[in-house]
Design a protein around this motif. Structure first.
Motif, PDB file in Angstrom:
ATOM      1  N   ALA A 146       0.831  -1.207   0.000  1.00 18.14           N
ATOM      2  CA  ALA A 146       0.000   0.000   0.000  1.00 18.14           C
ATOM      3  C   ALA A 146       0.865   1.258   0.000  1.00 18.14           C
ATOM      4  N   TRP A 150       0.444   0.269  -4.340  1.00 14.27           N
ATOM      5  CA  TRP A 150      -0.237  -0.891  -4.882  1.00 14.27           C
ATOM      6  C   TRP A 150      -1.508  -1.124  -4.076  1.00 14.27           C
ATOM      7  N   GLU A 151      -2.559  -1.578  -4.758  1.00 17.14           N
ATOM      8  CA  GLU A 151      -3.848  -1.804  -4.101  1.00 17.14           C
ATOM      9  C   GLU A 151      -4.395  -3.176  -4.462  1.00 17.14           C
ATOM     10  N   VAL A 171      -2.559  -7.874  -5.158  1.00 18.43           N
ATOM     11  CA  VAL A 171      -2.370  -6.431  -5.183  1.00 18.43           C
ATOM     12  C   VAL A 171      -1.680  -6.072  -6.489  1.00 18.43           C
TER      13      VAL A 171
END
Length: 181
Positions: A146, A150-151, A171
């Motif tokens: 995160a 990145w998600e 992710v």
């Protein structure tokens, strides 16, 4: 902090990569994975020798110590496919990345340096974004990715870990800065 760096893994790094893999998983995933799965990691040296010889593997160092590693390369279709099996438009340029830093060396920027170095190499190789699979319960890895921007992309899978289901989330993120995890 002593001198910290990232470099391409060499064959002589393999035993230490295998040790970091084994010891870190045994520490970080003790509550998540059954003992027999963790005990099965006793000798991954041959697999890591193969990876170092044929894949992109980077190692992080601090002073004389090897403290973590990253393996990265073009993602197989099975890893990048959406939950319905369809491939995204950028499937051919999506990279699969895995970063692991030994916990005692954590929070010193090694993971971010590994991800940034791998990202640069992947961009130079034609990749446009990265994906990683992490156990949903692994808040440390989730926080790391995160911070790098990145998600979770909504794709999940459940693995059988010695009879215990382990849910993983995928992710996704860019390969260019700010990779500041």
């Amino acid at each position: 902090m002593a001198d910290a760096a990232v470099r391409t893994a060499k064959p002589e790094d393999v035993p230490e990569i295998a040790r970091i893999h084994r010891d870190t998983w045994r520490t970080a995933y003790r509550e998540l994975l059954p003992d027999e799965v963790l005990d099965g990691l006793s000798d991954t040296t041959e697999a890591w020798a193969e990876a170092v010889a044929h894949a992109r593997v980077f190692v992080a160092t601090e002073g004389q110590w090897l403290v973590g590693f990253c393996v990265a390369g073009t993602a197989p279709d099975t890893e990048v496919a959406r939950a319905d099996g369809a491939l995204p438009d950028d499937a051919a340029t999506t990279a699969l990345v895995s970063v692991l830093v030994e916990p005692r060396w954590g929070r010193r920027g090694h993971g971010a340096r590994l991800l940034a170095t791998a990202g640069q190499a992947l961009l130079e190789g034609g990749c446009t974004r990265g994906i990683a699979w992490i156990p949903e319960a692994d808040k440390s890895s989730g926080g790391f990715y995160a911070k790098a921007g990145w998600e979770a992309d909504g794709t999940v899978r459940t693995l059988d870990a010695g009879g215990r289901p382990v849910r993983e989330i995928r992710v996704s993120g860019g390969l260019t800065p700010p990779l500041t995890a």
